[in-house]
Design an enzyme around this catalytic site. Structure first.
Site, PDB file in Angstrom:
ATOM      1  N   GLU A 327       0.848  -1.190   0.000  1.00 11.44           N
ATOM      2  CA  GLU A 327       0.000   0.000   0.000  1.00 11.44           C
ATOM      3  C   GLU A 327       0.884   1.241   0.000  1.00 11.44           C
ATOM      4  O   GLU A 327       1.774   1.375   0.851  1.00 11.44           O
ATOM      5  CB  GLU A 327      -0.896   0.042   1.233  1.00 11.44           C
ATOM      6  CG  GLU A 327      -1.986  -1.006   1.264  1.00 11.44           C
ATOM      7  CD  GLU A 327      -2.926  -0.795   2.444  1.00 11.44           C
ATOM      8  OE1 GLU A 327      -4.104  -1.174   2.323  1.00 11.44           O
ATOM      9  OE2 GLU A 327      -2.491  -0.269   3.495  1.00 11.44           O
ATOM     10  N   CYS A 328       0.652   2.137  -0.933  1.00 12.46           N
ATOM     11  CA  CYS A 328       1.320   3.433  -0.997  1.00 12.46           C
ATOM     12  C   CYS A 328       2.837   3.263  -0.925  1.00 12.46           C
ATOM     13  O   CYS A 328       3.452   2.816  -1.879  1.00 12.46           O
ATOM     14  CB  CYS A 328       0.782   4.356   0.085  1.00 12.46           C
ATOM     15  SG  CYS A 328       1.039   6.118  -0.270  1.00 12.46           S
ATOM     16  N   GLY A 329       3.470   3.599   0.200  1.00 10.70           N
ATOM     17  CA  GLY A 329       4.914   3.441   0.292  1.00 10.70           C
ATOM     18  C   GLY A 329       5.382   2.018   0.060  1.00 10.70           C
ATOM     19  O   GLY A 329       6.433   1.790  -0.549  1.00 10.70           O
ATOM     20  N   MET A 332       5.363   1.494  -3.616  1.00 14.18           N
ATOM     21  CA  MET A 332       6.527   2.125  -4.224  1.00 14.18           C
ATOM     22  C   MET A 332       7.767   1.255  -4.067  1.00 14.18           C
ATOM     23  O   MET A 332       8.581   1.124  -4.990  1.00 14.18           O
ATOM     24  CB  MET A 332       6.744   3.500  -3.606  1.00 14.18           C
ATOM     25  CG  MET A 332       5.632   4.502  -3.919  1.00 14.18           C
ATOM     26  SD  MET A 332       5.597   5.905  -2.767  1.00 14.18           S
ATOM     27  CE  MET A 332       7.201   6.646  -3.069  1.00 14.18           C
ATOM     28  N   THR A 427      -0.994  -0.849  -4.600  1.00  9.74           N
ATOM     29  CA  THR A 427      -1.847   0.290  -4.873  1.00  9.74           C
ATOM     30  C   THR A 427      -1.482   1.447  -3.963  1.00  9.74           C
ATOM     31  O   THR A 427      -0.958   1.247  -2.865  1.00  9.74           O
ATOM     32  CB  THR A 427      -3.323  -0.092  -4.645  1.00  9.74           C
ATOM     33  OG1 THR A 427      -4.135   1.073  -4.742  1.00  9.74           O
ATOM     34  CG2 THR A 427      -3.540  -0.701  -3.270  1.00  9.74           C
TER      35      THR A 427
END
Length: 436
Positions: A327-329, A332, A427
Protein backbone atom coordinates in the site's frame (compact mmCIF):
# COMPACT_ATOMS: atom_id res chain seq x y z
CA UNK A 1 -21.15 0.39 28.97
CA UNK A 2 -19.59 3.21 26.94
CA UNK A 3 -17.84 5.83 29.10
CA UNK A 4 -18.64 9.53 28.59
CA UNK A 5 -16.89 11.14 25.65
CA UNK A 6 -15.95 14.39 23.93
CA UNK A 7 -14.77 15.27 20.44
CA UNK A 8 -11.91 17.77 20.22
CA UNK A 9 -12.48 19.69 17.01
CA UNK A 10 -11.90 23.13 15.46
CA UNK A 11 -13.01 25.40 12.62
CA UNK A 12 -9.96 24.44 10.53
CA UNK A 13 -6.69 22.56 10.49
CA UNK A 14 -3.71 24.13 12.22
CA UNK A 15 -5.63 25.64 15.13
CA UNK A 16 -4.14 23.46 17.89
CA UNK A 17 -6.37 20.36 18.08
CA UNK A 18 -3.49 17.93 18.48
CA UNK A 19 -1.70 20.08 21.08
CA UNK A 20 -4.86 20.28 23.18
CA UNK A 21 -5.61 16.57 22.65
CA UNK A 22 -2.16 15.50 23.83
CA UNK A 23 -2.29 17.91 26.72
CA UNK A 24 -5.67 16.60 27.85
CA UNK A 25 -4.57 12.98 27.53
CA UNK A 26 -1.46 13.72 29.58
CA UNK A 27 -3.28 15.83 32.18
CA UNK A 28 -6.09 13.33 32.74
CA UNK A 29 -3.60 10.46 32.88
CA UNK A 30 -1.57 12.35 35.49
CA UNK A 31 -4.81 12.79 37.46
CA UNK A 32 -5.24 9.01 37.56
CA UNK A 33 -7.91 8.65 34.85
CA UNK A 34 -7.91 6.05 32.09
CA UNK A 35 -8.68 7.85 28.85
CA UNK A 36 -9.43 6.08 25.57
CA UNK A 37 -8.34 8.11 22.52
CA UNK A 38 -9.91 7.92 19.08
CA UNK A 39 -9.17 9.73 15.82
CA UNK A 40 -11.86 10.84 13.40
CA UNK A 41 -11.01 10.12 9.78
CA UNK A 42 -8.07 8.54 7.96
CA UNK A 43 -4.87 9.40 9.84
CA UNK A 44 -1.89 7.25 10.82
CA UNK A 45 0.27 9.81 12.60
CA UNK A 46 -1.94 11.42 15.26
CA UNK A 47 -2.98 8.07 16.80
CA UNK A 48 0.67 7.22 17.53
CA UNK A 49 0.96 10.45 19.53
CA UNK A 50 -2.31 9.62 21.30
CA UNK A 51 -0.89 6.26 22.33
CA UNK A 52 2.28 7.84 23.69
CA UNK A 53 0.25 10.33 25.76
CA UNK A 54 -2.49 7.96 26.99
CA UNK A 55 -0.77 4.59 27.14
CA UNK A 56 -3.63 3.10 25.07
CA UNK A 57 -3.98 2.28 21.38
CA UNK A 58 -5.88 5.01 19.55
CA UNK A 59 -8.47 3.74 17.06
CA UNK A 60 -9.64 5.47 13.87
CA UNK A 61 -13.38 6.06 13.46
CA UNK A 62 -14.41 7.03 9.93
CA UNK A 63 -18.03 7.73 9.01
CA UNK A 64 -17.37 7.59 5.24
CA UNK A 65 -15.52 4.27 5.21
CA UNK A 66 -17.24 2.59 8.18
CA UNK A 67 -20.87 1.83 8.93
CA UNK A 68 -22.43 2.63 12.28
CA UNK A 69 -22.14 -1.02 13.36
CA UNK A 70 -18.40 -1.08 12.63
CA UNK A 71 -17.86 2.22 14.47
CA UNK A 72 -19.85 0.86 17.43
CA UNK A 73 -17.62 -2.20 17.46
CA UNK A 74 -14.47 -0.08 17.55
CA UNK A 75 -15.91 2.01 20.40
CA UNK A 76 -15.78 -1.18 22.44
CA UNK A 77 -12.07 -0.43 22.91
CA UNK A 78 -13.18 2.14 25.51
CA UNK A 79 -15.13 -0.32 27.68
CA UNK A 80 -12.74 -0.12 30.64
CA UNK A 81 -11.92 3.60 30.32
CA UNK A 82 -13.10 6.49 32.48
CA UNK A 83 -13.36 8.94 29.59
CA UNK A 84 -13.28 9.03 25.79
CA UNK A 85 -11.50 11.78 23.85
CA UNK A 86 -11.77 11.73 20.05
CA UNK A 87 -9.66 14.10 17.98
CA UNK A 88 -11.39 15.51 14.92
CA UNK A 89 -9.93 16.03 11.46
CA UNK A 90 -9.73 19.33 9.54
CA UNK A 91 -12.69 21.57 10.43
CA UNK A 92 -15.68 20.23 12.36
CA UNK A 93 -18.04 20.11 9.37
CA UNK A 94 -15.46 19.32 6.68
CA UNK A 95 -16.17 16.13 4.75
CA UNK A 96 -16.89 14.97 1.23
CA UNK A 97 -19.96 15.97 -0.78
CA UNK A 98 -21.64 12.56 -0.90
CA UNK A 99 -22.34 10.29 2.09
CA UNK A 100 -20.47 7.06 2.51
CA UNK A 101 -21.29 4.23 4.91
CA UNK A 102 -22.45 6.42 7.83
CA UNK A 103 -21.65 9.97 6.80
CA UNK A 104 -19.32 12.25 4.85
CA UNK A 105 -16.26 11.66 7.01
CA UNK A 106 -16.78 14.94 8.89
CA UNK A 107 -16.10 15.02 12.61
CA UNK A 108 -19.61 16.45 13.02
CA UNK A 109 -21.03 13.21 11.64
CA UNK A 110 -19.15 11.27 14.29
CA UNK A 111 -20.55 13.57 16.98
CA UNK A 112 -24.10 13.14 15.67
CA UNK A 113 -23.68 9.37 15.46
CA UNK A 114 -22.14 8.85 18.90
CA UNK A 115 -23.76 11.67 20.84
CA UNK A 116 -20.35 12.90 22.03
CA UNK A 117 -20.37 16.71 22.46
CA UNK A 118 -17.78 18.86 20.71
CA UNK A 119 -15.14 21.00 22.37
CA UNK A 120 -14.12 23.60 19.81
CA UNK A 121 -10.50 24.76 19.76
CA UNK A 122 -10.39 28.38 18.56
CA UNK A 123 -7.24 30.13 17.38
CA UNK A 124 -8.10 33.66 18.59
CA UNK A 125 -4.90 35.34 17.42
CA UNK A 126 -5.79 38.51 15.53
CA UNK A 127 -9.34 38.79 16.90
CA UNK A 128 -11.20 39.33 20.14
CA UNK A 129 -15.01 39.48 20.54
CA UNK A 130 -15.39 38.40 16.90
CA UNK A 131 -14.27 34.90 17.89
CA UNK A 132 -17.64 34.53 19.63
CA UNK A 133 -19.45 34.95 16.30
CA UNK A 134 -17.42 32.03 14.92
CA UNK A 135 -18.21 29.88 17.95
CA UNK A 136 -21.90 30.83 17.83
CA UNK A 137 -22.11 29.93 14.15
CA UNK A 138 -20.54 26.54 14.77
CA UNK A 139 -22.85 25.87 17.73
CA UNK A 140 -25.96 26.68 15.67
CA UNK A 141 -24.96 25.12 12.34
CA UNK A 142 -26.29 21.58 12.97
CA UNK A 143 -28.99 20.86 15.54
CA UNK A 144 -27.81 17.23 15.86
CA UNK A 145 -24.30 18.30 16.93
CA UNK A 146 -23.82 19.67 20.43
CA UNK A 147 -20.99 22.16 20.94
CA UNK A 148 -20.30 21.98 24.68
CA UNK A 149 -17.97 24.96 24.64
CA UNK A 150 -14.60 26.24 23.51
CA UNK A 151 -10.94 26.31 24.45
CA UNK A 152 -9.23 29.49 23.35
CA UNK A 153 -5.79 29.02 21.82
CA UNK A 154 -2.89 31.41 21.11
CA UNK A 155 -4.15 34.03 23.53
CA UNK A 156 -1.82 37.05 23.48
CA UNK A 157 -2.35 38.56 26.95
CA UNK A 158 -4.73 38.68 29.94
CA UNK A 159 -6.46 41.68 28.36
CA UNK A 160 -6.91 39.75 25.11
CA UNK A 161 -8.37 36.80 27.02
CA UNK A 162 -10.81 39.06 28.88
CA UNK A 163 -12.10 40.56 25.62
CA UNK A 164 -12.61 37.16 24.01
CA UNK A 165 -14.34 35.82 27.11
CA UNK A 166 -16.66 38.85 27.13
CA UNK A 167 -17.73 38.05 23.58
CA UNK A 168 -18.29 34.39 24.45
CA UNK A 169 -20.44 35.35 27.44
CA UNK A 170 -22.60 37.57 25.22
CA UNK A 171 -23.03 34.69 22.76
CA UNK A 172 -23.80 32.17 25.52
CA UNK A 173 -20.72 30.05 24.73
CA UNK A 174 -18.95 28.28 27.57
CA UNK A 175 -15.18 28.78 27.81
CA UNK A 176 -13.33 25.78 29.27
CA UNK A 177 -9.92 27.43 29.19
CA UNK A 178 -7.48 29.76 27.46
CA UNK A 179 -4.04 28.73 26.21
CA UNK A 180 -1.30 31.32 25.69
CA UNK A 181 1.26 30.72 22.97
CA UNK A 182 3.82 28.05 23.87
CA UNK A 183 6.32 27.22 21.12
CA UNK A 184 8.06 24.53 23.17
CA UNK A 185 5.13 22.11 22.83
CA UNK A 186 4.66 22.52 19.08
CA UNK A 187 5.68 19.41 17.14
CA UNK A 188 7.70 19.28 13.90
CA UNK A 189 5.96 18.57 10.60
CA UNK A 190 6.80 17.06 7.24
CA UNK A 191 4.95 16.57 3.96
CA UNK A 192 2.26 14.15 5.26
CA UNK A 193 1.67 16.00 8.53
CA UNK A 194 3.47 15.67 11.84
CA UNK A 195 6.79 13.88 12.05
CA UNK A 196 6.03 10.38 13.35
CA UNK A 197 5.91 9.84 17.10
CA UNK A 198 8.86 7.42 17.11
CA UNK A 199 10.95 10.01 15.24
CA UNK A 200 10.27 12.80 17.76
CA UNK A 201 13.18 12.60 20.24
CA UNK A 202 11.64 15.02 22.74
CA UNK A 203 8.21 13.41 22.69
CA UNK A 204 8.15 12.49 26.39
CA UNK A 205 9.18 16.02 27.31
CA UNK A 206 6.58 17.54 24.96
CA UNK A 207 3.76 15.38 26.33
CA UNK A 208 4.72 16.08 29.94
CA UNK A 209 4.94 19.81 29.29
CA UNK A 210 1.68 19.82 27.30
CA UNK A 211 -0.11 17.99 30.11
CA UNK A 212 1.07 20.46 32.74
CA UNK A 213 0.33 23.39 30.44
CA UNK A 214 -3.25 22.25 29.74
CA UNK A 215 -3.88 21.39 33.40
CA UNK A 216 -2.85 24.93 34.36
CA UNK A 217 -5.05 26.68 31.80
CA UNK A 218 -8.09 24.42 31.24
CA UNK A 219 -10.87 23.44 33.67
CA UNK A 220 -10.46 19.67 33.49
CA UNK A 221 -13.34 18.93 35.84
CA UNK A 222 -15.73 21.08 33.80
CA UNK A 223 -14.64 19.28 30.64
CA UNK A 224 -15.18 15.88 32.21
CA UNK A 225 -18.63 16.96 33.41
CA UNK A 226 -19.53 18.09 29.88
CA UNK A 227 -18.76 14.65 28.43
CA UNK A 228 -21.69 12.50 27.37
CA UNK A 229 -21.98 8.71 27.40
CA UNK A 230 -23.56 9.02 23.98
CA UNK A 231 -26.22 7.18 22.06
CA UNK A 232 -24.21 4.52 20.23
CA UNK A 233 -23.78 1.43 22.40
CA UNK A 234 -20.55 -0.51 22.19
CA UNK A 235 -20.95 -3.87 20.45
CA UNK A 236 -18.52 -6.69 19.62
CA UNK A 237 -16.22 -5.69 16.73
CA UNK A 238 -17.23 -6.81 13.25
CA UNK A 239 -15.04 -9.49 11.76
CA UNK A 240 -12.08 -8.26 9.73
CA UNK A 241 -10.75 -10.50 6.96
CA UNK A 242 -7.01 -11.16 7.50
CA UNK A 243 -4.74 -11.33 4.44
CA UNK A 244 -3.52 -14.76 5.52
CA UNK A 245 -3.04 -17.13 8.44
CA UNK A 246 0.61 -16.11 8.95
CA UNK A 247 1.26 -12.57 7.73
CA UNK A 248 4.77 -11.21 7.18
CA UNK A 249 4.36 -7.49 7.92
CA UNK A 250 6.99 -4.87 7.07
CA UNK A 251 7.27 -2.67 10.15
CA UNK A 252 9.81 0.12 10.71
CA UNK A 253 10.23 3.88 10.19
CA UNK A 254 9.77 3.49 6.42
CA UNK A 255 6.72 1.21 6.62
CA UNK A 256 4.53 2.13 9.57
CA UNK A 257 1.15 3.17 8.16
CA UNK A 258 -1.23 0.37 9.06
CA UNK A 259 -4.40 0.90 11.07
CA UNK A 260 -4.54 -0.60 14.57
CA UNK A 261 -8.12 -1.73 13.97
CA UNK A 262 -6.93 -3.85 11.04
CA UNK A 263 -4.09 -5.45 13.00
CA UNK A 264 -6.43 -6.15 15.91
CA UNK A 265 -9.00 -7.54 13.50
CA UNK A 266 -6.45 -9.82 11.85
CA UNK A 267 -5.38 -11.18 15.21
CA UNK A 268 -8.97 -11.61 16.38
CA UNK A 269 -9.62 -13.69 13.26
CA UNK A 270 -6.77 -15.99 14.23
CA UNK A 271 -3.95 -14.59 12.07
CA UNK A 272 -0.36 -14.50 13.29
CA UNK A 273 1.60 -11.35 12.41
CA UNK A 274 5.33 -11.75 11.74
CA UNK A 275 7.00 -8.31 11.60
CA UNK A 276 10.24 -7.66 9.77
CA UNK A 277 12.27 -4.53 9.00
CA UNK A 278 13.33 -3.72 5.42
CA UNK A 279 15.51 -0.89 6.78
CA UNK A 280 17.40 -3.48 8.84
CA UNK A 281 17.78 -5.55 5.63
CA UNK A 282 15.43 -8.26 6.88
CA UNK A 283 13.37 -10.39 4.51
CA UNK A 284 9.85 -11.71 5.14
CA UNK A 285 9.58 -14.81 7.31
CA UNK A 286 9.72 -17.87 5.07
CA UNK A 287 7.04 -19.50 7.21
CA UNK A 288 4.48 -16.83 6.29
CA UNK A 289 1.80 -17.48 3.69
CA UNK A 290 1.56 -13.84 2.53
CA UNK A 291 3.45 -10.56 2.86
CA UNK A 292 2.01 -7.08 3.47
CA UNK A 293 4.03 -3.90 2.91
CA UNK A 294 2.26 -0.91 4.52
CA UNK A 295 2.64 2.72 3.57
CA UNK A 296 5.13 5.07 5.12
CA UNK A 297 8.14 7.07 3.97
CA UNK A 298 10.34 4.91 1.70
CA UNK A 299 11.20 8.06 -0.28
CA UNK A 300 13.14 9.30 2.76
CA UNK A 301 15.16 6.06 2.96
CA UNK A 302 15.97 5.41 -0.70
CA UNK A 303 19.72 4.70 -0.32
CA UNK A 304 19.17 2.32 2.63
CA UNK A 305 16.46 0.36 0.82
CA UNK A 306 18.53 0.22 -2.39
CA UNK A 307 21.41 -1.27 -0.40
CA UNK A 308 19.18 -3.76 1.45
CA UNK A 309 19.96 -6.67 -0.86
CA UNK A 310 18.80 -9.37 1.56
CA UNK A 311 15.40 -7.65 1.85
CA UNK A 312 14.98 -7.13 -1.90
CA UNK A 313 16.15 -10.60 -2.89
CA UNK A 314 14.14 -12.25 -0.13
CA UNK A 315 11.01 -10.39 -1.14
CA UNK A 316 11.45 -11.46 -4.77
CA UNK A 317 11.89 -15.12 -3.76
CA UNK A 318 8.84 -14.90 -1.49
CA UNK A 319 6.70 -13.48 -4.33
CA UNK A 320 7.48 -16.43 -6.60
CA UNK A 321 5.26 -18.72 -4.52
CA UNK A 322 3.14 -16.52 -2.21
CA UNK A 323 1.25 -13.23 -2.57
CA UNK A 324 2.84 -9.90 -1.70
CA UNK A 325 0.74 -6.75 -1.41
CA UNK A 326 1.87 -3.17 -0.92
CA UNK A 327 0.00 0.00 0.00
CA UNK A 328 1.32 3.43 -1.00
CA UNK A 329 4.91 3.44 0.29
CA UNK A 330 4.95 -0.35 0.28
CA UNK A 331 3.71 -0.27 -3.32
CA UNK A 332 6.53 2.13 -4.22
CA UNK A 333 9.11 -0.19 -2.64
CA UNK A 334 7.76 -3.12 -4.68
CA UNK A 335 8.42 -1.19 -7.91
CA UNK A 336 11.52 -0.77 -10.03
CA UNK A 337 12.75 2.48 -8.54
CA UNK A 338 12.04 5.56 -6.45
CA UNK A 339 13.37 8.97 -7.48
CA UNK A 340 13.99 11.11 -4.39
CA UNK A 341 13.51 14.85 -3.95
CA UNK A 342 17.03 15.53 -5.24
CA UNK A 343 16.44 13.57 -8.43
CA UNK A 344 18.54 10.54 -7.41
CA UNK A 345 17.17 7.19 -8.56
CA UNK A 346 17.18 4.30 -6.06
CA UNK A 347 16.64 0.68 -7.07
CA UNK A 348 13.70 -1.04 -5.37
CA UNK A 349 12.56 -4.68 -5.26
CA UNK A 350 11.35 -4.91 -8.86
CA UNK A 351 8.28 -7.08 -8.21
CA UNK A 352 6.34 -4.51 -10.24
CA UNK A 353 7.41 -2.14 -12.99
CA UNK A 354 6.34 0.96 -11.06
CA UNK A 355 8.70 3.95 -11.02
CA UNK A 356 7.74 6.89 -8.80
CA UNK A 357 9.26 10.31 -8.26
CA UNK A 358 9.26 12.50 -5.20
CA UNK A 359 11.24 15.11 -7.16
CA UNK A 360 8.08 15.99 -9.12
CA UNK A 361 5.77 16.44 -6.14
CA UNK A 362 2.01 16.54 -6.50
CA UNK A 363 -0.48 15.97 -3.70
CA UNK A 364 -2.93 13.10 -4.15
CA UNK A 365 -5.55 13.15 -1.42
CA UNK A 366 -9.03 11.77 -0.89
CA UNK A 367 -11.30 8.84 -0.11
CA UNK A 368 -11.26 5.92 -2.51
CA UNK A 369 -13.69 3.10 -3.35
CA UNK A 370 -12.01 0.24 -5.20
CA UNK A 371 -13.51 -2.74 -7.00
CA UNK A 372 -10.80 -5.37 -7.37
CA UNK A 373 -10.14 -6.83 -10.82
CA UNK A 374 -7.99 -9.53 -9.26
CA UNK A 375 -7.40 -10.94 -5.81
CA UNK A 376 -5.22 -9.39 -3.15
CA UNK A 377 -4.41 -11.13 0.15
CA UNK A 378 -7.71 -11.44 2.00
CA UNK A 379 -10.05 -10.34 -0.79
CA UNK A 380 -11.15 -11.90 -4.06
CA UNK A 381 -11.95 -10.36 -7.45
CA UNK A 382 -14.99 -8.10 -7.33
CA UNK A 383 -14.53 -7.13 -3.67
CA UNK A 384 -15.40 -3.50 -2.89
CA UNK A 385 -12.96 -1.82 -0.52
CA UNK A 386 -13.13 1.62 1.10
CA UNK A 387 -10.02 3.58 1.95
CA UNK A 388 -8.06 6.68 1.16
CA UNK A 389 -5.07 7.98 -0.78
CA UNK A 390 -2.58 10.55 0.51
CA UNK A 391 0.87 10.98 -1.00
CA UNK A 392 3.02 13.41 -2.98
CA UNK A 393 4.74 10.98 -5.34
CA UNK A 394 4.28 11.09 -9.11
CA UNK A 395 4.09 7.94 -11.24
CA UNK A 396 6.74 7.99 -14.00
CA UNK A 397 6.07 4.46 -15.26
CA UNK A 398 3.40 1.86 -14.49
CA UNK A 399 3.60 -0.88 -17.16
CA UNK A 400 1.73 -3.66 -15.34
CA UNK A 401 -1.96 -4.57 -15.49
CA UNK A 402 -4.42 -2.56 -13.40
CA UNK A 403 -5.36 -3.95 -10.01
CA UNK A 404 -8.77 -2.35 -9.57
CA UNK A 405 -11.33 0.14 -10.78
CA UNK A 406 -11.02 3.06 -8.37
CA UNK A 407 -13.31 6.05 -7.87
CA UNK A 408 -13.21 8.95 -5.46
CA UNK A 409 -15.92 9.97 -2.99
CA UNK A 410 -17.87 11.66 -5.80
CA UNK A 411 -17.84 8.52 -7.94
CA UNK A 412 -15.32 9.96 -10.42
CA UNK A 413 -12.69 7.61 -11.81
CA UNK A 414 -9.19 7.88 -10.31
CA UNK A 415 -6.15 7.20 -12.54
CA UNK A 416 -4.15 5.49 -9.76
CA UNK A 417 -5.62 2.00 -10.24
CA UNK A 418 -2.77 0.05 -8.67
CA UNK A 419 -1.04 -2.73 -10.56
CA UNK A 420 -0.37 -6.47 -10.54
CA UNK A 421 2.21 -8.88 -11.85
CA UNK A 422 2.16 -12.54 -10.95
CA UNK A 423 1.49 -12.85 -7.22
CA UNK A 424 2.54 -9.24 -6.58
CA UNK A 425 -0.14 -6.56 -6.16
CA UNK A 426 0.03 -2.97 -5.03
CA UNK A 427 -1.85 0.29 -4.87
CA UNK A 428 -1.60 3.84 -3.53
CA UNK A 429 -4.95 3.11 -1.88
CA UNK A 430 -4.90 2.53 1.92
CA UNK A 431 -7.51 0.01 3.05
CA UNK A 432 -9.84 1.09 5.88
CA UNK A 433 -12.73 -1.37 5.62
CA UNK A 434 -14.61 -3.60 3.22
CA UNK A 435 -17.66 -1.85 1.78
CA UNK A 436 -21.06 -3.12 2.88
Amino acid sequence: MTPPGLIISAPASGTGKTTLMLGLLGAFRDAGLTVQPFKSGPDYIDPAFHRAASGRISVNLDSWAMGADRIAGHIGAAADADLVLAEGSMGLFDGVALRGEAGTGASADLSALTGWPVVLVLDVSGQAQSAAAVAHGFAAFRPDVEVAGVVLNRVASPRHEALVRAGMETAGIRVFGALPRRATIEMPERHLGLVQAEETPELDRIIAEAGAFVAAHVDLEALRTAANAGTLPAVPPLRVTPPGQRVALARDAAFSFVYPHLLDGWRAAGAEILPFSPLADESPDDGADCCWLPGGYPELHGPILAAATRFRQGLRRFSETRPVHGECGGYMAMGEAIVDRDGARHQMAGLLGLVTSFEKRKMHLGYRLAELDTAIPGFGPGAHLRGHEFHYSTILDQPDMALARVVDANGDAVPETGSRRGLATGTFFHLIAEAT
